[in-house]
Design a protein around this motif. Sequence first.
Motif, PDB file in Angstrom:
ATOM      1  N   LEU A 358       0.810  -1.227   0.000  1.00 45.90           N
ATOM      2  CA  LEU A 358       0.000   0.000   0.000  1.00 45.90           C
ATOM      3  C   LEU A 358       0.840   1.273   0.000  1.00 45.90           C
ATOM      4  N   ARG A 360       2.862   2.776  -2.078  1.00 48.01           N
ATOM      5  CA  ARG A 360       2.790   3.688  -3.221  1.00 48.01           C
ATOM      6  C   ARG A 360       1.447   4.405  -3.263  1.00 48.01           C
ATOM      7  N   ILE A 361       0.364   3.644  -3.003  1.00 46.69           N
ATOM      8  CA  ILE A 361      -0.961   4.274  -3.024  1.00 46.69           C
ATOM      9  C   ILE A 361      -1.058   5.344  -1.948  1.00 46.69           C
ATOM     10  N   SER A 364       0.721   8.550  -2.892  1.00 48.19           N
ATOM     11  CA  SER A 364       0.020   9.395  -3.861  1.00 48.19           C
ATOM     12  C   SER A 364      -1.172  10.113  -3.237  1.00 48.19           C
ATOM     13  N   ASP A 391      -7.343  -3.133   3.464  1.00 44.90           N
ATOM     14  CA  ASP A 391      -6.735  -2.003   2.744  1.00 44.90           C
ATOM     15  C   ASP A 391      -7.553  -0.736   2.944  1.00 44.90           C
TER      16      ASP A 391
END
Length: 656
Positions: A358, A360-361, A364, A391
Amino acid sequence: MLSRRLTDLAQADRFQLLVSAVKDYAIYLLDSEGRVATWNIGAQLFKGYTADEIVGRHFSTFYTDEDRAAGLPERALHTAATNGRFESEGWRVRKDGTRFWTHVVIDPVIEDGEVIGYAKITRDVSEQRAADRALYESEQRFRLLVQGVKDYAIYMLDPEGNITNWNAGAEAIKGYAADEIIGRHFSLFYTPEDREAGAPARALATALREGKFSGEAQRVRKDGERFWASVLIDPIHDETGKLLGFAKVTRDISEKRRAEEELERSREALVQAQKMEAIGRLTGGVAHDFNNLLTVIRASADFLRRPNVPEEKRTRYVEAIAETAERAATLTGQLLAFARRQPLQPEVFDVCTRLRGLHRIIGSMIGSSVTIQNDLPETEHLVEADPTQFDTAILNMVINARDAMPRGGTIRIGARIVGGVPAVRGHAAASGAFVAVDISDDGTGMSPETLQKIFEPFFTTKPVDKGTGLGLSQVYGFAKQSRGEIDVASQLDVGTTFTLYLPSAAGQVTTVPASAAQLADVSNIPRRRVLLVEDNEGVGKFAAGLLKELGQAVTWVGDGQAALKALNNDAEGFDLVFTDVVMPGINGLELAQLIQQQRPGLQIVLTSGYSHVIAEQGAQGFPLVRKPYSIDGLLAILASGRDESQSSAKRQAAER
């Protein structure tokens, strides 16, 4: 030598020696007129006179003035001579004038039928009398105390339970006067149903066995009125351990019980009011958010109805409808998650691997002013939970942390194995192995008042249109439905730490199947024979139309009984059963289990937007598609059905 001397003495001399040696009793002789003839050491110690001082004087010297004036000495001698004995207790006077209480025995000395004198024995019993008097006075005071108590019924029972005494409080509470109740059995005060159930005998047996009986129950007054009583029963034994009876204390607590019942009714009314307030807030929040979503859908549909809509605008409106439908599905999912009614698809996965995936998400989402700091061990921390919901929960907590740091800061994400869950928000602590995921920030923090409300649906501290108030509600519902917990610690101007607890899992990581999008890409999906089971007419027509558009042969029925009938009429006519879960009569899960028993090779797929059966029992191994489903979702069903049929064909060929 001494023994021989005593033996040599005449009997009279030995007796005289014995009497003279006694110190605890005054033993002496009087002549026929009452004058002292002999005097022993005990008499000297008690009365203070030596033999020389008292022998020859009248024994009335030892009496008080009032007793002498009343002629008591003469009456004592007369009684002894007439009746053969005089015995009494009374005051006597020592040489120094002090008085002491004595026990006196006077026996006549008779020779040839004539009284020639008197034998007199006196004992100083002042201490015993004082003790007896003190005991008597204490008992009198206690008796007066017990009799004077009116708020408590205090009375005694014999070993069989019969009443032996009765105080004023008992009369005031129970209504019986002492002469009406003494001698009757105490079970008279019990209700008929308690007597029939043997409650009185059990009470006495408990008091004997445990040393005390206590309880609260209804009792009956003389006039038949029932009242609530607090009861104590203590057994009474003598010094040898013999049971003498029971002491019983009863208090009328009817007013207390009425107050407690009124308080409970008020509490229930308050709880009901709070529930209605919560329902109102929930309904208002849902209505607000869905009206916003419906506004977009309705406006887009109205534009699409207009003639000659340019392709570019048509595409934009269709995309707006699709995106808004996804947002509506997310909203209902969050509500179901908070209510712990979200259908979960648990898998065994490593929390640390999932959190790294998670990263990278998260990066961003949070922007450049916020730094992510992972503190994740290399060892596996396995849990069994729905990974998608996990998640979502992590992202919701991260977004909450980001919003708490408008000027930037650091979000720290860690995972650890703990030996239990602490008591949280009135929920009991839980022992066992858990994985704890910590998400901390150094933002604005929250007040204690805010902390009490953060998991309520639609509660938010964010400005209007900046948050729905459902993110943390989803985290709460996911934790509870996964047999875990969510805790939070916060301090204003210092920061906040959320800790998500999930039960540790044993075994291996679940192999992740191909995603729906991957399956939807499979080309050349063959024509399938689909039995669609859907009780909602609008959804049934729409789903049947979509499946036909995808080239499938569809038979649509409205309930489980109709589905079983269709299968019985055409045993080989279907390749796939696609059934809703929530239906009247046989629900979808029950239908799937029946079909599986009767036709093990037939592919079955469940669908539901919400089902308490699925929420509580899971999908029992059947594939589950969440409503609202898309065309891609239907393609995935058909693709998975094809794969299953291919696998089945290979198994049958191998068997042949």
